[in-house]
Design a protein around this motif. Structure first.
Motif, PDB file in Angstrom:
ATOM      1  N   ASN B 129      -7.492  10.041   8.238  1.00 15.30           N
ATOM      2  CA  ASN B 129      -6.676  10.657   7.262  1.00 15.30           C
ATOM      3  C   ASN B 129      -5.195  10.700   7.482  1.00 15.30           C
ATOM      4  O   ASN B 129      -4.451  11.545   6.774  1.00 15.30           O
ATOM      5  N   ALA B 130      -4.887  10.038   8.474  1.00 12.40           N
ATOM      6  CA  ALA B 130      -3.466   9.764   8.868  1.00 12.40           C
ATOM      7  C   ALA B 130      -2.822  11.134   8.991  1.00 12.40           C
ATOM      8  O   ALA B 130      -1.473  11.106   8.963  1.00 12.40           O
ATOM      9  N   THR B 131      -3.478  12.177   9.587  1.00  5.36           N
ATOM     10  CA  THR B 131      -2.906  13.559   9.668  1.00  5.36           C
ATOM     11  C   THR B 131      -3.821  14.467  10.508  1.00  5.36           C
ATOM     12  O   THR B 131      -5.161  14.194  10.467  1.00  5.36           O
ATOM     13  N   THR B 142      -2.347   7.734  13.547  1.00  8.04           N
ATOM     14  CA  THR B 142      -2.430   6.995  12.537  1.00  8.04           C
ATOM     15  C   THR B 142      -1.551   7.065  11.372  1.00  8.04           C
ATOM     16  O   THR B 142      -1.737   6.701  10.311  1.00  8.04           O
ATOM     17  N   SER B 143      -0.699   8.250  11.389  1.00  8.73           N
ATOM     18  CA  SER B 143       0.362   8.533  10.493  1.00  8.73           C
ATOM     19  C   SER B 143       1.100   7.159  10.357  1.00  8.73           C
ATOM     20  O   SER B 143       1.544   6.646  11.237  1.00  8.73           O
ATOM     21  N   LEU B 144       1.408   7.129   9.058  1.00  9.73           N
ATOM     22  CA  LEU B 144       2.178   5.924   8.740  1.00  9.73           C
ATOM     23  C   LEU B 144       3.453   6.076   9.107  1.00  9.73           C
ATOM     24  O   LEU B 144       4.206   7.128   9.092  1.00  9.73           O
ATOM     25  N   LEU B 217     -11.134   5.419   5.953  1.00  6.11           N
ATOM     26  CA  LEU B 217     -10.092   5.670   5.118  1.00  6.11           C
ATOM     27  C   LEU B 217     -10.422   6.995   4.485  1.00  6.11           C
ATOM     28  O   LEU B 217     -11.065   6.650   3.441  1.00  6.11           O
ATOM     29  N   SER B 218      -9.730   8.166   4.600  1.00  2.00           N
ATOM     30  CA  SER B 218     -10.030   9.245   3.867  1.00  2.00           C
ATOM     31  C   SER B 218      -8.823   9.999   3.318  1.00  2.00           C
ATOM     32  O   SER B 218      -8.114  10.408   4.182  1.00  2.00           O
ATOM     33  N   PRO B 219      -8.933  10.676   2.070  1.00  2.00           N
ATOM     34  CA  PRO B 219      -7.639  11.440   1.603  1.00  2.00           C
ATOM     35  C   PRO B 219      -7.770  12.659   1.980  1.00  2.00           C
ATOM     36  O   PRO B 219      -8.924  13.408   2.258  1.00  2.00           O
ATOM     37  N   CYS B 220      -6.456  13.463   2.359  1.00  2.00           N
ATOM     38  CA  CYS B 220      -6.248  14.738   2.697  1.00  2.00           C
ATOM     39  C   CYS B 220      -5.121  15.345   1.882  1.00  2.00           C
ATOM     40  O   CYS B 220      -4.140  15.420   2.097  1.00  2.00           O
ATOM     41  N   PRO B 221      -5.523  15.563   0.508  1.00  2.00           N
ATOM     42  CA  PRO B 221      -4.665  16.105  -0.403  1.00  2.00           C
ATOM     43  C   PRO B 221      -3.957  17.383   0.094  1.00  2.00           C
ATOM     44  O   PRO B 221      -2.685  17.571  -0.266  1.00  2.00           O
ATOM     45  N   TRP B 234      -2.283   7.403  -3.375  1.00  2.00           N
ATOM     46  CA  TRP B 234      -1.289   7.322  -2.077  1.00  2.00           C
ATOM     47  C   TRP B 234      -2.126   6.493  -1.075  1.00  2.00           C
ATOM     48  O   TRP B 234      -1.677   5.358  -0.462  1.00  2.00           O
ATOM     49  N   LEU B 235      -3.547   6.840  -1.140  1.00  2.00           N
ATOM     50  CA  LEU B 235      -4.149   6.128   0.078  1.00  2.00           C
ATOM     51  C   LEU B 235      -4.191   4.635  -0.255  1.00  2.00           C
ATOM     52  O   LEU B 235      -4.075   3.877   0.547  1.00  2.00           O
TER      53      LEU B 235
END
Lengths: 352, 255, 181
Positions: B129-131, B142-144, B217-221, B234-235
């Motif tokens: 989830n990039a965070t 994995t943060s963009l 790939l998973s969202p983290c609102p 966003w994902l």
């Protein structure tokens, strides 16, 4: 029974096998490499598993996984490697997982050296990793004793659901001596009904160490503490060597203790009555033995291959009732019996 | 009415492997979906009593409160080592780890790569989830590039923090893994595919073919500071181009 | 046969690869088979091979205290650096076995029993040029009387599982060495 001539490292590995250990995870480091090498050869022969991990950290968590799965498992390393393992050792203690960890100590700090040392006393006995926990720590002084203590370690680990550290210096690992492998009588141990084995016909099991509720975490700490108290009551092991008539007493463990024995014999030939208390269990430490001896003997010399670590526990035991002096060699330098003789002679000359 | 109900086929319900409790996950978080997918796959394969899971440090640490199987809780990054120890003791059990990006691709990179290289016969479900979710939205491996996090407040800069790691692609270069794929839970269509991949990964292990990993790939609102709907958007707009979906390695027999 | 009390020790030192660790283990093993207590400790330099290597063997009919010996009863010396390192440490009247094919430095002390053995030459004569270690072990066991040739042969076979052809040539080397005692 047949005597075998082995290094301490090989003897520890064989003793572990004979105690039913079928899983070994480790990472190479001098001076204990004969343990993984022996295990890599012997474990497959008895249907066990040897795995060389990618690091000491991975190795200790493989131990965590295997122990949590209900198996008898061990790892071994030497000082810097044990430092790396400390995170996992804290988790293993917190999760109350039984396992045996052999630490064949070398000189430190940092990368240090590869020669014998006892400078890991603190990290072995005082916790080592984070949190309130203790390992059972046993320190052999001969290869034969390394065998018996290794075998016993597995039973103690299972009995207390606690990691046991076998603490040897480089000599214990590298020295060759005759050994006999005697079968230990089977002891009755608690069932491992807490282990992860698949939740068939029972509620699921969980091996964990997180307790976000402070009240729960306090309860867990107290439970662990009570376990350590029981060890303090029941598991103290020591050797009294010629202490009955001694006027001066040496405190030493591991190979230093046997060097001290030679010194004591030499001193007694000179008419100086010296004895020794040799702690075999470093946790629990034989405080009472030192409290008792200090009622009668007023001079105690602690000899270690460190700058003075066990001396802190000796002083706690003595509690001011006798003069406690120290002699140590470090960095892979070893105290000779002649040096110990000279130290004692200095001590007895000075009025208390 | 009641008679009619009794005649109806039950088409949806709580998996047996999922405990009847509500989760602690934030609204719009992908973990809840993936937890459920894992439970459904375990049920469908009929392996609940032969499955041992390893929960990570991170938002999914309480996975063991939700899945009704034997479980370990790991130290940060060490789940593959624990799963290795477990699998070597119980080679006939299905052993899986469930790990986040900080856990798997930062602190536990060595454990991940070596378990994969050994072809350790375990399955890893990797939530990207990039965070860092649980610690409050710090920069992850994995943060963009350009992504704002609490430790990259002006956006991830290549010159300071380098590039995000594509773990699925990286692991697929090794000989040990048998199945490596990347999926998403950002839409119903993707969720269906994600479940298929998870099932395939578990089957790979059951067949004894070696290491399997599904990157999700998973969202983290919450930590992305977005509404759940915006997080999905966003994902798909930002993560999908950098982290393409698909199978990067499939078992020989399935090719 | 009644034996008098045995308590002796020896440090063996030379280059890595000269087989000193080997004869140390062999000596200790054979003594163990004779019912004695033994310890063997290695003391490598930083390099396991190529540098100097030494080991200490203690043999006793009593339980062994210190396996570490500062002033040995005997020394087996196979190169110059080892002579320099250990000569000052040996006991007065101690037994100093030197391989005079390789040790060319002058022995400084006058209070020692020096047994000079052309171990390399003798090994070549025995048909096993690598067996200089066995030659000097032979001299040591014969001089100290601690083991017989048969003891060593049995230990060689049992502990090291040596092949017969090696055994024969090594025993010849041992015998040669015994003649220098």
């Amino acid at each position: 029974m047949d005597k075998r001539f082995m290094t301490g490292n090989e003897a520890i590995a064989e003793a572990a096998l004979q105690a039913g250990c079928r899983y070994y995870f480790g990472y190479p480091i001098t001076p204990q490499n004969e343990i993984p090498e022996y295990m890599s050869r012997r474990l497959p022969e008895v249907g066990g598993t040897f795995l060389q991990a990618e690091s000491e950290i991975a190795a200790i968590y493989m131990v965590y996984g295997a122990s949590g799965s209900g198996a008898r498992v061990m790892t071994s390393s030497s000082s810097p490697g044990i430092s790396l393992k400390q995170e996992g050792i804290s988790y293993i203690a917190a999760g109350e997982l039984p396992c045996v960890i052999a630490n064949i100590m070398r000189g430190g700090p940092g990368l240090g050296g590869i020669q014998p040392s006892q400078a890991d006393y603190f990290q072995a006995v005082k916790g080592g990793g984070h949190g309130d926990y203790h390992l059972l720590v046993l320190a052999p002084s001969t290869v034969q004793e390394a065998v018996s203590l290794t075998m016993e370690s597995f039973d103690l680990a299972d009995k207390y659901r606690n990691p046991v550290m076998l603490l040897g210096d480089g000599f214990i690992g590298q020295m060759m001596e005759p050994v006999v492998f005697e079968k230990r009588p089977a002891v009755s141990l608690p069932a491992k009904d807490w282990a992860c084995t698949g939740a068939k016909g029972r509620a699921s099991n969980l091996v964990k160490t997180l307790n976000l509720d402070p009240a729960e975490l306090e309860k867990h700490n107290i439970k662990l503490y009570e376990k350590y108290q029981k060890m303090r009551k029941d598991e103290v092991r020591l050797e009294n060597y010629l202490t009955d008539d001694a006027e001066v007493v040496i405190a030493a463990y591991g190979s230093v203790a046997r060097i001290a024995k030679t010194a004591i014999q030499a001193l007694r030939q000179k008419g100086i009555k010296v004895g020794m208390i040799r702690p075999i269990s470093l946790f629990p430490f034989p405080y009472q033995a030192f409290a008792d001896i200090a009622k009668r003997v007023k001079k105690i010399l602690v000899v270690e291959m460190s700058m003075g670590q066990m001396i802190e526990d000796v002083k706690l035991g003595v509690c001011g009732a006798a003069q406690v002096s120290f002699y140590g060699r470090v960095g892979g330098m070893v105290p000779s019996y002649e040096e110990i003789v000279a130290e004692i002679e200095k001590l007895v000359k000075v009025a208390p | 009415m009641i008679t009619e109900m009794n005649n109806m086929e039950r088409v949806f319900g709580r998996p047996e492997s999922l405990r009847p409790v509500s989760t602690h996950y934030c609204p719009g978080c992908g973990h809840g979906i993936v937890n459920r997918l894992v439970a459904e796959v375990i049920d469908e394969l009929g392996i609940r009593e032969q499955t041992i899971g390893v929960a990570p440090v991170g938002c999914a640490v309480f996975l063991y409160n939700y899945l009704n199987v034997d479980m370990f809780e790991a130290a940060h990054g060490r789940a593959p080592a624990i799963a290795t120890g477990c699998k070597r003791v119980h080679p006939n059990m299905t052993v899986f780890t469930y790990q986040g990006d900080g856990d798997l691709a930062a602190i536990g990179t060595a454990e991940t790569i070596h378990a994969a290289a050994r072809g350790e016969n375990i399955t890893t479900i990797f939530i990207n989830n990039a965070t860092y979710g649980m610690t409050g939205g710090q920069m992850a491996p994995t943060s963009l590039v350009g992504q704002k996090t609490t430790t990259s407040p002006t956006g991830r800069k290549i010159e300071r923090a380098g590039y995000p790691i594509k773990m699925a692609e990286l692991l697929a270069t090794l000989d040990g893994p048998a199945y490596i794929s990347r999926v998403s839970v950002s839409s119903a269509k993707y969720v269906v595919r994600a479940k298929q991949a998870i099932r395939k990964a578990f089957e790979t292990q059951i067949k004894g073919l070696g290491y399997s990993l599904v990157e999700v790939l998973s969202p983290c609102p919450t930590d992305w500071h977005m509404t759940p709907a915006a997080a999905i958007e966003w994902l798909e707009e930002n993560m999908l181009p950098h982290y393409p979906l698909g199978e990067f390695k499939v078992p020989q027999e399935a090719r | 046969m009644e034996r008098k009390s045995i308590c002796t020790n020896v440090i063996m030192a030379g280059f890595g690869g000269q087989g000193l660790m080997f004869i140390g283990k062999l000596l200790a093993y054979c003594a163990m088979k004779r019912g004695l207590n033994v310890t063997w400790i290695p003391s490598y330099g930083p390099e396991m091979r190529g540098g100097t290597a030494n080991c200490t063997v203690v043999i006793s009919d009593q339980p062994i205290g210190s396996p570490v010996i500062t002033s040995p009863d005997a020394l087996i010396i196979m190169n110059n650096p080892s002579l320099e390192a250990f000569e000052p440490r040996i006991k007065t009247d101690g037994l100093l076995f030197i391989n005079n094919n390789l040790v060319t430095c002058q022995i400084k002390r006058k209070d020692l029993q020096v047994i000079s053995v052309p171990a390399n030459d003798a090994a070549v004569e025995a048909g096993e040029k690598k067996a200089a270690n066995m030659v000097i072990l032979g001299t040591y066991v014969a001089r100290t009387g601690i083991l017989t040739k048969e003891d060593v042969a049995a230990g060689f076979k049992e502990f090291f599982g040596a092949k017969t052809e090696y055994l024969a040539s090594n025993m010849q080397a041992l015998e040669k060495g015994m003649s220098y005692a």
